[in-house]
Scaffold this active site. Structure first.
Site, mmCIF file in Angstrom:
data_model
loop_
_atom_site.group_PDB
_atom_site.id
_atom_site.type_symbol
_atom_site.label_atom_id
_atom_site.label_comp_id
_atom_site.label_asym_id
_atom_site.label_seq_id
_atom_site.Cartn_x
_atom_site.Cartn_y
_atom_site.Cartn_z
ATOM 1 N N ARG A 15 0.883 6.983 7.540
ATOM 2 C CA ARG A 15 1.526 6.434 8.730
ATOM 3 C C ARG A 15 1.732 7.450 9.850
ATOM 4 O O ARG A 15 2.050 7.086 10.976
ATOM 5 C CB ARG A 15 2.880 5.799 8.345
ATOM 6 C CG ARG A 15 2.712 4.414 7.758
ATOM 7 C CD ARG A 15 4.051 3.861 7.325
ATOM 8 N NE ARG A 15 4.481 4.414 6.051
ATOM 9 C CZ ARG A 15 5.719 4.302 5.573
ATOM 10 N NH1 ARG A 15 6.654 3.701 6.283
ATOM 11 N NH2 ARG A 15 6.036 4.817 4.406
ATOM 12 N N THR A 80 5.805 9.449 -8.744
ATOM 13 C CA THR A 80 6.702 10.612 -8.680
ATOM 14 C C THR A 80 6.944 11.213 -10.063
ATOM 15 O O THR A 80 7.097 12.428 -10.202
ATOM 16 C CB THR A 80 8.053 10.216 -8.051
ATOM 17 O OG1 THR A 80 8.565 9.049 -8.726
ATOM 18 C CG2 THR A 80 7.914 9.869 -6.573
HETATM 19 C C1 UD1 Z 1 10.988 7.069 -4.172
HETATM 20 C C2 UD1 Z 1 11.890 6.673 -5.333
HETATM 21 C C3 UD1 Z 1 12.969 5.696 -4.841
HETATM 22 C C4 UD1 Z 1 13.740 6.314 -3.701
HETATM 23 C C5 UD1 Z 1 12.793 6.776 -2.588
HETATM 24 C C6 UD1 Z 1 13.539 7.562 -1.553
HETATM 25 C C7 UD1 Z 1 10.460 6.688 -7.311
HETATM 26 C C8 UD1 Z 1 9.681 5.885 -8.271
HETATM 27 N N1 UD1 Z 1 11.097 6.024 -6.361
HETATM 28 O O1 UD1 Z 1 10.304 5.892 -3.778
HETATM 29 O O2 UD1 Z 1 13.846 5.378 -5.893
HETATM 30 O O3 UD1 Z 1 14.677 5.383 -3.180
HETATM 31 O O4 UD1 Z 1 11.773 7.646 -3.127
HETATM 32 O O5 UD1 Z 1 12.674 7.817 -0.482
HETATM 33 O O6 UD1 Z 1 10.530 7.898 -7.446
HETATM 34 N N2 UD1 Z 1 4.754 11.864 -4.310
HETATM 35 C C9 UD1 Z 1 3.935 12.750 -4.958
HETATM 36 N N3 UD1 Z 1 3.071 12.278 -5.908
HETATM 37 C C10 UD1 Z 1 3.010 10.963 -6.221
HETATM 38 C C11 UD1 Z 1 3.840 10.062 -5.555
HETATM 39 C C12 UD1 Z 1 4.715 10.548 -4.595
HETATM 40 O O7 UD1 Z 1 3.980 13.950 -4.707
HETATM 41 O O8 UD1 Z 1 2.203 10.634 -7.097
HETATM 42 C C13 UD1 Z 1 5.667 12.379 -3.288
HETATM 43 C C14 UD1 Z 1 5.357 11.819 -1.927
HETATM 44 O O9 UD1 Z 1 4.530 12.720 -1.199
HETATM 45 C C15 UD1 Z 1 6.726 11.709 -1.289
HETATM 46 C C16 UD1 Z 1 7.667 11.514 -2.468
HETATM 47 O O10 UD1 Z 1 6.952 11.924 -3.605
HETATM 48 O O11 UD1 Z 1 7.106 12.903 -0.634
HETATM 49 C C17 UD1 Z 1 8.177 10.105 -2.583
HETATM 50 O O12 UD1 Z 1 7.085 9.260 -2.831
HETATM 51 P P1 UD1 Z 1 7.045 7.773 -2.320
HETATM 52 O O13 UD1 Z 1 5.816 7.136 -2.796
HETATM 53 O O14 UD1 Z 1 7.348 7.730 -0.889
HETATM 54 O O15 UD1 Z 1 8.276 7.163 -3.141
HETATM 55 P P2 UD1 Z 1 9.030 5.845 -2.784
HETATM 56 O O16 UD1 Z 1 8.203 4.710 -3.198
HETATM 57 O O17 UD1 Z 1 9.509 5.881 -1.410
#
Ligand code: UD1
Ligand code: CA
Length: 456
Positions: A15, A80
């Site tokens: 985004r 995550t």
């Molecule tokens: C996550 C949380 C959610 C919380 C929210 C806050 C989980 C499952 N959910 O959701 O409870 O309310 O953050 O913003 O954890 N990332 C990685 N590798 C991955 C996936 C993500 O490094 O495989 C990093 C992303 O770059 C990002 C962060 O983790 O910085 C959060 O990932 P994102 O997919 O945005 O999580 P949310 O679905 O928002």
């Protein structure tokens, strides 16, 4: 206790609509990820681990100078929980791990220290009450105790009504992390390994989950697009302005002041509107900065006054110096006490001695100027011959006539004078006058051409 900090930064950041990876987008003076890593250092992290995936190489390059960072690659990105699993081999068996996000830049060290303190039983979450919790994982409690987190996409209507959300930031005991992470499963709405499932697993083992709220809501604000980036930038600027005001700095309008670096100041300094401060700037007492000035890496002595629209980069100004309006001081400009530099004067790599003046329309480069010298309007140091830079020396009390071109290397002695419009190519001895311009001729019996007269 040993503290490792783990920063999740593997996500794509679609985004942002940018070639620059999300965590390299700039807030204040540095990338989002740099804020997180600096805070991690400030709380005494024994190790800082960054999980990267998308544009991993670019991110790593940007932080190549921070040699203690541990980089872990996560490809593909399966959630995550999977991200943290990838880092398990580099996390110690004992101590605590703080989990942060590369796109949540402004969490303050006090809040993180409180979170770590709350995690001594095993696990603590940073949570937040939100008027509109949509999109976030919800904190589910039974008799007040946290039992699990449910993601928005997996939540039922009752769970969605919960306003307490997971910020994602947590502190976990390393033994617990090593024991529970391999148990995560991906049988959920997104087919991902959720870090948030750790909570229910820990509760099943009898671990009490504590929650801590951040000092301010903006501390847990993430950045997903340029709009959120701009909003968080404003929040950050307001916060910095607030701190400066409380420290006694006068800001005529805190909403029209940007600090992209660090500013230290003495008593009774005053900054007018639309000033930008970059790098490291130090102000003595009673410094006044006019509207529209931009200062970068500057040291400004007490009582100095910068009039509007002055640009200062890598310069040092003594006490009671007056500069501007519309002056440009470049790297290596050093003005001793009580110098005056006026409009449209550019000074680079030069020293002006005590009380010297250059008030109008000049270029002074690679010059060493004594005390109480007067540099007339339009004076230019011709310091560059196309290949090399040369030095101009101007003595104490010298008077450089308007529109003098000083062809360096050249020296104008103490108390020497140059006539207006001179091109000075040879040294001028102390106390002498040099005039180097065509003599004026007056043509007798000359008549202006008259209208209607033929040309020959
Ligand atoms: C996550 C949380 C959610 C919380 C929210 C806050 C989980 C499952 N959910 O959701 O409870 O309310 O953050 O913003 O954890 N990332 C990685 N590798 C991955 C996936 C993500 O490094 O495989 C990093 C992303 O770059 C990002 C962060 O983790 O910085 C959060 O990932 P994102 O997919 O945005 O999580 P949310 O679905 O928002
Ligand atoms: Ca997110």
């Amino acid at each position: 206790m040993q503290r490792s900090v783990l920063v999740l930064a593997a996500g794509k950041g679609t985004r942002m609509k940018s070639r620059l990876p999300k965590v390299l987008q700039v807030l204040g003076d540095r990338p989002l990820l740099a804020h997180v890593l600096d805070t991690a250092r400030s709380i005494g992290a024994s190790a800082r681990v960054v999980i990267v995936g998308h544009e991993a190489e670019q991110v790593r390059q940007r932080f190549a100078h921070e040699q203690d960072l541990v980089w872990v690659e996560q490809t593909p990105q399966l959630g995550t929980g999977h991200a943290v699993q990838c880092a398990l081999p580099v996390l110690p068996q004992t101590g605590q791990t703080l989990i942060l996000y590369g796109d949540v830049p402004l969490t303050q060290s006090d809040s993180l220290l409180a979170l770590l303190a709350a995690a001594t039983d095993g696990l603590a979450l940073m949570t937040l009450e939100m008027a509109d919790p949509s999109g976030y994982g919800r904190i589910i409690r039974a008799q007040g105790r946290i039992t699990r987190i449910v993601e928005q996409k997996d939540a039922n209507a009752e769970e969605r009504a919960v306003r307490e959300v997971n910020t994602g930031i947590m502190a976990v005991d390393n033994a617990l992390l090593h024991a529970l992470l391999p148990q995560l499963r991906n049988d959920n709405a997104q087919g991902e390994y959720y870090l948030t499932d750790l909570i229910a697993l820990a509760v099943a083992r009898g671990v009490a989950i504590h929650s801590v709220s951040a000092g301010h809501d903006w501390e847990v604000q993430g950045v997903n697009d340029k709009l959120q980036l701009a909003q968080l930038e404003r929040t950050w600027q307001q916060e910095q302005a607030r701190r400066l005001l409380l420290a006694g700095l006068t800001l005529r309008d805190p909403a029209r002041f940007d600090l992209r670096g660090s500013l230290s100041h003495g008593l009774d300094c005053e900054i007018d509107v639309d000033v930008v401060i970059e790098g490291q700037v130090v102000l003595g007492d009673g410094v006044r900065i006019g509207a529209g000035c931009v200062l970068r890496d500057a040291w400004i002595g007490s009582g100095a006054q910068l009039r509007p629209y002055t640009l200062i980069d890598g310069a040092r100004l003594g006490a009671e110096v007056q500069v501007g309006p519309f002056s440009r001081l470049r790297p290596g400009a050093e003005l001793a006490d009580r110098c005056h530099v006026g409009n449209f004067v550019e000074i680079k790599n030069s020293q002006l001695g005590l009380g010297s003046k250059a008030n109008h329309l000049s270029y002074i480069g690679d010059a060493i100027i004594g005390t109480a010298a007067n540099i007339g309007a339009g004076t230019i140091t011709c310091n560059y011959d196309g290949v090399n830079k040369h030095i101009t020396r101007i003595g104490d009390g010298a008077f450089i006539g308007s529109n003098t071109a000083l062809v360096a290397p050249v020296r104008v002695g103490d108390q020497a004078t140059t006539g207006a419009g001179s091109v000075i190519t040879r040294d001028v001895a102390d106390g002498h006058l040099a005039v180097a311009r065509a003599r004026q001729q007056t043509i007798d019996n000359w008549r202006r051409p008259q209208a209607g007269e033929s040309e020959k």
